[in-house]
Design an enzyme around this catalytic site. Structure first.
Site, PDB file in Angstrom:
ATOM      1  CE  LYS A  42      -6.590   8.430   8.314  1.00 45.95           C
ATOM      2  NZ  LYS A  42      -7.302   7.348   9.030  1.00 45.95           N
ATOM      3  CG  ASP A  96      -9.933   7.287   6.880  1.00 46.96           C
ATOM      4  OD1 ASP A  96      -8.867   7.270   6.235  1.00 46.96           O
ATOM      5  OD2 ASP A  96      -9.988   7.445   8.116  1.00 46.96           O
ATOM      6  NE  ARG A 148     -10.842  -1.289   3.924  1.00 47.63           N
ATOM      7  CZ  ARG A 148     -11.438  -1.489   5.083  1.00 47.63           C
ATOM      8  NH1 ARG A 148     -12.596  -2.132   5.150  1.00 47.63           N
ATOM      9  NH2 ARG A 148     -10.906  -1.068   6.212  1.00 47.63           N
ATOM     10  CG  ASP A 200      -5.532   7.787   4.919  1.00 48.47           C
ATOM     11  OD1 ASP A 200      -6.447   8.434   4.371  1.00 48.47           O
ATOM     12  OD2 ASP A 200      -5.722   6.734   5.573  1.00 48.47           O
ATOM     13  CE  LYS A 214      -3.209   2.596   3.018  1.00 51.09           C
ATOM     14  NZ  LYS A 214      -4.065   2.578   4.227  1.00 51.09           N
ATOM     15  CG  ASP A 259      -1.863   5.145   5.113  1.00 49.85           C
ATOM     16  OD1 ASP A 259      -1.723   4.086   5.757  1.00 49.85           O
ATOM     17  OD2 ASP A 259      -2.943   5.492   4.602  1.00 49.85           O
ATOM     18  CD  GLU A 309      -6.681   5.180   2.641  1.00 49.94           C
ATOM     19  OE1 GLU A 309      -7.678   5.254   3.383  1.00 49.94           O
ATOM     20  OE2 GLU A 309      -5.536   4.962   3.080  1.00 49.94           O
TER      21      GLU A 309
HETATM   22  N1  BES Z   1      -4.260   4.320   7.034  1.00 50.64           N
HETATM   23  C1  BES Z   1      -5.392   4.039   7.820  1.00 50.64           C
HETATM   24  C2  BES Z   1      -5.123   3.031   8.935  1.00 50.64           C
HETATM   25  C3  BES Z   1      -4.134   3.472   9.981  1.00 50.64           C
HETATM   26  C4  BES Z   1      -4.576   3.993  11.179  1.00 50.64           C
HETATM   27  C5  BES Z   1      -2.786   3.291   9.782  1.00 50.64           C
HETATM   28  C6  BES Z   1      -3.670   4.369  12.142  1.00 50.64           C
HETATM   29  C7  BES Z   1      -1.889   3.665  10.765  1.00 50.64           C
HETATM   30  C8  BES Z   1      -2.321   4.201  11.940  1.00 50.64           C
HETATM   31  C9  BES Z   1      -6.513   3.477   6.946  1.00 50.64           C
HETATM   32  O1  BES Z   1      -6.563   3.965   5.661  1.00 50.64           O
HETATM   33  C10 BES Z   1      -7.787   3.861   7.598  1.00 50.64           C
HETATM   34  O2  BES Z   1      -8.069   5.027   7.655  1.00 50.64           O
HETATM   35  N2  BES Z   1      -8.554   2.874   8.073  1.00 50.64           N
HETATM   36  C11 BES Z   1      -9.783   3.144   8.708  1.00 50.64           C
HETATM   37  C12 BES Z   1     -10.779   2.148   8.201  1.00 50.64           C
HETATM   38  C13 BES Z   1     -12.187   2.458   8.647  1.00 50.64           C
HETATM   39  C14 BES Z   1     -12.689   3.681   7.945  1.00 50.64           C
HETATM   40  C15 BES Z   1     -13.056   1.266   8.341  1.00 50.64           C
HETATM   41  C16 BES Z   1      -9.576   3.009  10.209  1.00 50.64           C
HETATM   42  O3  BES Z   1      -8.876   2.098  10.637  1.00 50.64           O
HETATM   43  O4  BES Z   1     -10.091   3.839  10.941  1.00 50.64           O
HETATM   44 ZN    ZN Z   2      -4.778   4.647   4.901  1.00 48.44          ZN
HETATM   45 MN    MN Z   3      -7.645   5.767   5.533  1.00 47.20          MN
END
Ligand code: BES
Ligand code: ZN
Ligand code: MN
Length: 501
Positions: free
Chosen positions: A280, A350, A354, A273, A268, A291, A352
Site C-alpha cells: 500500500k 492486498d 477475503r 494490513d 476479519k 483492519d 487478503e
Molecule cells: N483492508 C483493506 C480495505 C480497507 C481500505 C479498509 C481502506 C479500510 C480502509 C483491504 O484489505 C484492501 O486492501 N482491499 C483492497 C482490495 C483491492 C486490492 C481489490 C482495496 O480496497 O484497495
Molecule cells: Zn485488509
Molecule cells: Mn488489503
C-alpha cells in the site's frame, strides 16, 4: 461510570445539572419541562418563545438556576422533530450531552427519561439507550498517554423518573445497556490499539479472557492445525509475517435443545494490513491497524452475549494474521487452495481479507455447525467511495436473512445499505489458471469481493457486512468518538437477542 435510577421529585433533586428535552415542532413544554419552567419563573418558556431555544437536534442551552431549585443547572437539549424521535435520538443525545457537560467539568448529573411519560418510548429501551449513549459517547482511549492528567471523565448519571413502576424497567434497560456498551468498548480498545501490541496472539489472549469470564468454549487454531485442515488461503496471507496466525473460535451455547440452530459471526482479524507484496502507499497506512475491527466486533459481541445470556447458540470465528511483505510472503500469481478445496490465484496480495475469511467461513460451517452466517470485514476501499462512513455495505445470498440484518442494523442506528449480487459480477473473478482470482478488477470492487466470499458459504444463509467506511470515525458525534467505532457490535448482539431466523 455509575448509572443510577431514582424515583424522585424533580424539584427536590440536588445535582450540578439536570438534562431535559424539548421538541422542535411542539410548542407545548412537556410535563417535566413545565414544572421546571414554573419553578424558574418562566425562564425556559421565555427562551423558547424568543426562538433562542429551537429544540433542533444537537442544540444545548445551559440555564443556571441561581438557587431557585436545588439542581444548579438545567441543560435544555433539542430533541429534533417529534416524528423522528426514537431510541437513536436518545442514544445520540446522551453522548453529546455527556461530552458537553464534561467539557465544563460537570462529571455528575441527572437526566429525565425522555419520551417515556408520553409513551413514545418504552422504559427498558430508554434506559438501555441512555446507558449506551452515555458510556460510548464518553469513551476514552488513553492507554498510550504518559501525561495522565486529563480533565477526568463522567462519573455518575442519575435517571430521574417520577413514577416508581417505571424505575424497575429503566433499571433493567440500564444494566443491559451497560453490558452492550462494554462489548462495544472492548472492540474499540482492540481496534485503537496499535499493531505492535495488538498482534494475532494478543487477540487470541483477549478472546481467552472473554471466554473465561463469560463461560464460553474457546478453540484457538495455530499454524499446524491450519495446515492439517487445509486452510491454504489463510496460511498464504500469514506467510509474510513473523507473527504466527491464529484462528479463534468462541462458542456460546444458550440453546442446547436446538444444537443445529447456530448463529455464526465471522470477523476479519488482520492486525495490520501493509498490502503485502502488493504494498500500500504510505499515506494513511497507520489506519490499517484497524483492519481487525470485524474480528474485534465479534469478540466484543461475544462478551456482551455471554453477559446477556439469550436463549440461542452463537459461535464467533476470528481468523487473525498480519499482512506483511516478508521474505517468505506470497507473491502475485501464487495459487493457494482453501479448506473447501477451491483454488485461488492471488493476483493482488492486498485483497487478503477475503482470503482469510474464506477458510474461516468453511471452518465455521463444517467444523462448528454454524447454520446462519454474518461476516464482518473492513474489506474494500471501494465501499468508502460508495457509502462513505455513514452506512455499512450489505451483501448476501438469502433475501430474508439480508432483510433481517439490515432492519436490525438500521433500528439500532448502525445504518446499512444492501447491494446487488448479480451473477454477472462473479464473471470478473474468472482465472486463467485457477478456480478463481482474488480480485475482480476496477469495477464494482465491493460487490466482486462479496462474490468471492459467496463461494465459501457452504450453502448456508449468509450476509457480508463491509465496514471499511464505518470502522473509524473522524469526529466526536452522538455515541461515537474520534477513533474506532468498534464496528457493528450492537447489531450483532441484537441479532442474537432477536433470534428470529
Ligand atoms: N483492508 C483493506 C480495505 C480497507 C481500505 C479498509 C481502506 C479500510 C480502509 C483491504 O484489505 C484492501 O486492501 N482491499 C483492497 C482490495 C483491492 C486490492 C481489490 C482495496 O480496497 O484497495
Ligand atoms: Zn485488509
Ligand atoms: Mn488489503
Amino acid at each position: 461510570m455509575e448509572i443510577k435510577v431514582v424515583t424522585e421529585d424533580i424539584l427536590g433533586i440536588n445535582t450540578p445539572a439536570i438534562i431535559i428535552g424539548l421538541y422542535e415542532d411542539s410548542k407545548e413544554l412537556d410535563s417535566v419541562a413545565k414544572i421546571l419552567d414554573e419553578a424558574m419563573g418562566g425562564a425556559i418558556s421565555q427562551l423558547r418563545n424568543g426562538q433562542e431555544i429551537k429544540g433542533s437536534s444537537g442544540e444545548f442551552t445551559l440555564i443556571h438556576t441561581l438557587g431557585r431549585i436545588p439542581a444548579q443547572r438545567i441543560l435544555v437539549s433539542g430533541l429534533g422533530r417529534k416524528n423522528n424521535f426514537d431510541l437513536n435520538t436518545v442514544r445520540a443525545l446522551m453522548g453529546n450531552a455527556s461530552r458537553y457537560l464534561r467539557a465544563k467539568g460537570i462529571l455528575s448529573f441527572c437526566t429525565t427519561a425522555y419520551g417515556i411519560e408520553s409513551g413514545i418510548l418504552k422504559p427498558v429501551g430508554c434506559g438501555q439507550a441512555i446507558a449506551e449513549g452515555a458510556i460510548l459517547g464518553t469513551y476514552q482511549f488513553h492507554n498510550y498517554r504518559t501525561n495522565k492528567e486529563n480533565q477526568g471523565n463522567t462519573e455518575e448519571i442519575t435517571i430521574v423518573s417520577r413514577e416508581s413502576d417505571l424505575s424497575g424497567s429503566l433499571e433493567i434497560g440500564v444494566r443491559q445497556g451497560e453490558m452492550i456498551a462494554n462489548g462495544v468498548a472492548l472492540s474499540r480498545d482492540m481496534s485503537n490499539t496499535p499493531a505492535n501490541d495488538l498482534t494475532p496472539s494478543k487477540m487470541a489472549e483477549i478472546a481467552t479472557t472473554v471466554a473465561r469470564e463469560g463461560n464460553l468454549d474457546i478453540t484457538i487454531l495455530d499454524r499446524s492445525n491450519m495446515e492439517k485442515l487445509g486452510m491454504g488461503a489463510l496460511l498464504g496471507v500469514a506467510r509474510g509475517s513473523h507473527q504466527p496466525p491464529k484462528l479463534i473460535a468462541l462458542e456460546y451455547k444458550g440453546d442446547p435443545d436446538r444444537p443445529k440452530h447456530v448463529l455464526g459471526l465471522i470477523g476479519k482479524g488482520v492486525t495490520f494490513d501493509t498490502g503485502g507484496i502488493s504494498l500500500k502507499p504510505a499515506l494513511n497506512m497507520e489506519n490499517m491497524k484497524g483492519d481487525m475491527t470485524g474480528g474485534s466486533s465479534v469478540i466484543g459481541a461475544m462478551k456482551a452475549i455471554s453477559a446477556l445470556k439469550p436463549k440461542i447458540n452463537v459461535t464467533g470465528v476470528v481468523p487473525t494474521t498480519e499482512n506483511m511483505p516478508g521474505g517468505d510472503a506470497q507473491r502475485p500469481g501464487d495459487i493457494v487452495r482453501a479448506m473447501n478445496n477451491k483454488t485461488i490465484e492471488v493476483i493482488n496480495t492486498d485483497a487478503e481479507g477475503r482470503l482469510i475469511l474464506s477458510d474461516a467461513m468453511v471452518y465455521a460451517v463444517r467444523k462448528l455447525g454454524v447454520s446462519h452466517m454474518v461476516d464482518i470485514a473492513t474489506l474494500t476501499g471501494a465501499i468508502i467511495v460508495s457509502l462513505g462512513s455513514v452506512r455499512i455495505g450489505v451483501f448476501g445470498n438469502n433475501q430474508e436473512w439480508i432483510d433481517q440484518v439490515v432492519r436490525t442494523g438500521n433500528d439500532g442506528g448502525e445504518r446499512m445499505w444492501s447491494f446487488p449480487m448479480d451473477d454477472d459480477y462473479g464473471e470478473q473473478l474468472k482465472s486463467t489458471f485457477a478456480d478463481m482470482m482474488n480480485v475482480g478488477g476496477k469495477e464494482a470492487g465491493s460487490i466482486t469481493a462479496a462474490k468471492f466470499l459467496s463461494e465459501f458459504t457452504e450453502g448456508v444463509p449468509w450476509v457480508h457486512l463491509d465496514i471499511a467506511g464505518s470502522y473509524r470515525m473522524s469526529v466526536d458525534k452522538g455515541w461515537h468518538v474520534k477513533g474506532s467505532s468498534g464496528g457493528p457490535v450492537r447489531t450483532l448482539i441484537n441479532l442474537a437477542l432477536a433470534d428470529s431466523f
